[in-house]
Design a protein around this motif. Structure first.
Motif, PDB file in Angstrom:
ATOM      1  N   UNK A 254      10.059  10.120   7.253  1.00 30.19           N
ATOM      2  CA  UNK A 254      10.819   9.100   7.986  1.00 30.19           C
ATOM      3  C   UNK A 254      10.389   7.886   8.218  1.00 30.19           C
ATOM      4  N   UNK A 255       9.203   7.666   7.566  1.00 28.53           N
ATOM      5  CA  UNK A 255       8.529   6.189   7.869  1.00 28.53           C
ATOM      6  C   UNK A 255       8.308   5.879   9.090  1.00 28.53           C
ATOM      7  N   UNK A 256       7.843   4.741   9.525  1.00 29.69           N
ATOM      8  CA  UNK A 256       7.479   4.298  10.805  1.00 29.69           C
ATOM      9  C   UNK A 256       8.320   2.906  11.058  1.00 29.69           C
ATOM     10  N   UNK A 257       9.208   3.011  12.342  1.00 28.42           N
ATOM     11  CA  UNK A 257      10.053   2.017  12.520  1.00 28.42           C
ATOM     12  C   UNK A 257       9.021   0.796  12.994  1.00 28.42           C
ATOM     13  N   UNK A 258       9.614  -0.412  12.738  1.00 26.31           N
ATOM     14  CA  UNK A 258       8.848  -1.724  13.136  1.00 26.31           C
ATOM     15  C   UNK A 258       8.134  -1.663  14.358  1.00 26.31           C
ATOM     16  N   UNK A 259       8.931  -1.295  15.600  1.00 22.25           N
ATOM     17  CA  UNK A 259       8.347  -1.236  16.588  1.00 22.25           C
ATOM     18  C   UNK A 259       7.121  -0.430  16.872  1.00 22.25           C
TER      19      UNK A 259
ATOM     20  N   UNK B   1      10.296  -6.690   3.859  1.00 26.58           N
ATOM     21  CA  UNK B   1      11.460  -5.678   3.872  1.00 26.58           C
ATOM     22  C   UNK B   1      11.260  -4.546   3.540  1.00 26.58           C
ATOM     23  N   UNK B   2      10.005  -3.941   3.154  1.00 25.31           N
ATOM     24  CA  UNK B   2       9.478  -2.909   2.656  1.00 25.31           C
ATOM     25  C   UNK B   2       8.790  -1.916   3.608  1.00 25.31           C
TER      26      UNK B   2
ATOM     27  N   UNK C 221       0.745  -1.238  -0.137  1.00 20.69           N
ATOM     28  CA  UNK C 221       0.201  -0.143  -0.088  1.00 20.69           C
ATOM     29  C   UNK C 221       0.810   1.310  -0.145  1.00 20.69           C
ATOM     30  N   UNK C 222       0.319   2.285  -0.715  1.00 18.75           N
ATOM     31  CA  UNK C 222       0.725   3.496  -0.474  1.00 18.75           C
ATOM     32  C   UNK C 222       1.935   3.971  -1.706  1.00 18.75           C
TER      33      UNK C 222
ATOM     34  N   UNK D 163       4.709   0.018   1.193  1.00 21.96           N
ATOM     35  CA  UNK D 163       6.133   0.169   0.361  1.00 21.96           C
ATOM     36  C   UNK D 163       6.516   1.593   0.956  1.00 21.96           C
ATOM     37  N   UNK D 164       7.203   1.404   2.225  1.00 22.23           N
ATOM     38  CA  UNK D 164       7.722   2.645   2.950  1.00 22.23           C
ATOM     39  C   UNK D 164       8.401   3.468   2.082  1.00 22.23           C
TER      40      UNK D 164
END
Ligand SMILES: *[C@@H]1O[C@H](CO)[C@@H](O)[C@H](O)[C@H]1NC(C)=O
Ligand SMILES: *[C@@H]1O[C@H](CO)[C@@H](O)[C@H](O)[C@H]1NC(C)=O
Length: 383
Positions: free
Chosen positions: A172-177, A135-136, A62-63, A102-103
């Motif tokens: 900056x995207x969003x970190x996994x956590x 991975x994305x 998405x995105x 797709x960050x």
């Protein structure tokens, strides 16, 4: 002076005691599965009279390119695929098998809006789910080179400036956590977990038990692992292997309970069992598309050996390769691809989803692929 030395000595003693305690408790944690890894706060998952059916949504992506027409159009396509599969199959559980977003292509400061959109078709139907990372999902934004042409940066959604800060368009995207925490706190139907801290940067590592229809005994264990990529290498670490071994030993010491495994990026074992690239898929493999080479993890740190040693492990399910949808045997278990579900991401092969049907009595694990247009194919018995 003397008083202070005594205090300092007492402080040092206290620090030593505390660190001994910390070591002791971290050892204990390693031996026993952490509570959170069992997602114990949710209502237990349970078989119904029809068994337990899981739908896999892989590689939704998405995105992408939200500032063009084709980006939003492909997201609408992904909404339709999930709706069609959920309405045709009515699964008991959904596994989001990574690359929900797709960050690296998200023209907003965070990924949580698109993450939420990816899970919403399942949530709207009241179906529980869990997610693993691809991975994305936390990749860094890649500035499109054309944004530096005379046309410039298109109108993208930057947060409005507040009195405290000027507008920050850093994407900056969003970190996994953070993605996972957001999902969990906002969704009572999410069975995802942030996993034990000592496995970080790998985050989506947890186990779910599914109870028997009639008794409170678990009759299926589903293990979820983070196969990396994005903010760190594409691997399953040796620490994750140890975690799997201690969890499985604790929850299923005599291997009585069948186990299935989910992660995003195929392990190198997939390359070994794969049908020759672009050739026809022949028995014992079962599937309908074999359009590319397996793109495996960067290294193998023992996960496949750990799995192959357990007769209770029946199958591994991965996404990542959009042009592959087969299952092939590897030692005593099956290595399966899901099916590219989203209109995002590379490849134009028709979209669909792998479905897994587990029956309690007699015990069996069946799987097939349900396409967006309703057709069903690639039926296989995995156990
Ligand atoms: C994410 O960004 C959107 C707009 O770009 C904003 O509305 C939303 O509040 C942000 N969410 C978080 C958790 O920061
Ligand atoms: C559905 O899509 C598949 C491709 O996945 C195609 O082969 C089939 O003919 C389609 N069936 C219908 C009824 O449209």
């Amino acid at each position: 002076m003397r008083c202070c030395r005594r205090i300092a000595a007492a402080g040092a003693l206290l620090a030593a005691l505390l660190s001994a305690l910390a070591v002791r408790s971290s050892l204990a944690e390693r031996r026993r599965p952490a509570r959170s890894s069992l997602a114990g706060r949710r209502r237990p998952l349970r078989f119904a009279s029809g068994g337990f059916k899981v739908a896999l949504f892989a590689d939704l992506h998405y995105g992408e390119n939200a500032w063009t027409d084709w980006g939003p159009a492909q997201d609408a396509g992904s909404d339709r695929v999930m709706a069609a599969v959920l309405d045709a199959e009515k699964p008991d559980f959904v596994v989001y098998l990574g690359d929900l977003v797709t960050a690296n292509n998200l023209g907003i400061p965070n990924a949580s809006l698109y993450w939420d959109r990816a899970i919403s078709p399942t949530r709207r139907r009241g179906i529980p789910w869990s997610t693993v990372f691809g991975n994305h999902d936390d990749m860094a934004f890649e500035w499109p080179p054309e944004w530096f042409s005379p046309a410039g940066v298109p109108p993208v959604q930057c947060p409005p400036p507040t009195s405290m800060s000027i507008s920050d368009c850093s994407f900056r995207g969003t970190p996994r956590h953070e993605l996972m925490t957001g999902e969990i706190i906002h969704n009572g139907l999410s069975y995802s977990s942030n996993g034990p801290k000592d496995l970080w940067p790998a985050v989506s590592n947890y186990v779910l038990q599914v109870l028997s229809q009639k008794k409170d005994d678990p009759v299926l264990l589903m293990y979820f692992l983070d196969s990396g990529g994005g903010s760190y290498p594409e691997v399953i670490s040796s620490a994750q292997v140890q975690w799997f071994q201690s969890q499985s030993q604790f929850l299923n010491p005599n291997g009585r309970i069948p186990e299935i495994i989910f992660w995003h990026i195929p392990s190198t074992a997939y390359s070994k069992v794969a049908p020759k690239a672009k050739s026809e898929i022949r028995k014992p493999c079962v599937g309908s598309i074999n359009k590319e080479d397996v793109a495996p993890q960067e290294a193998e740190w023992g996960m496949m050996d750990a799995l192959a040693k357990r007769a209770s492990v029946k199958a591994v399910f991965v996404g990542h390769n959009h042009g592959l949808d087969w299952c092939c045997p590897h030692e005593k278990l099956w290595l399966c691809f899901a099916r590219h579900t989203g209109y995002g991401g590379y490849g134009n092969w028709p979209r669909g989803a792998r479905v897994i049907q587990i029956s309690e009595q007699p015990y069996s694990i069946q799987s097939w692929i349900r396409m967006e247009n309703g057709t069903k194919h690639s039926d296989i018995t995995l156990s």
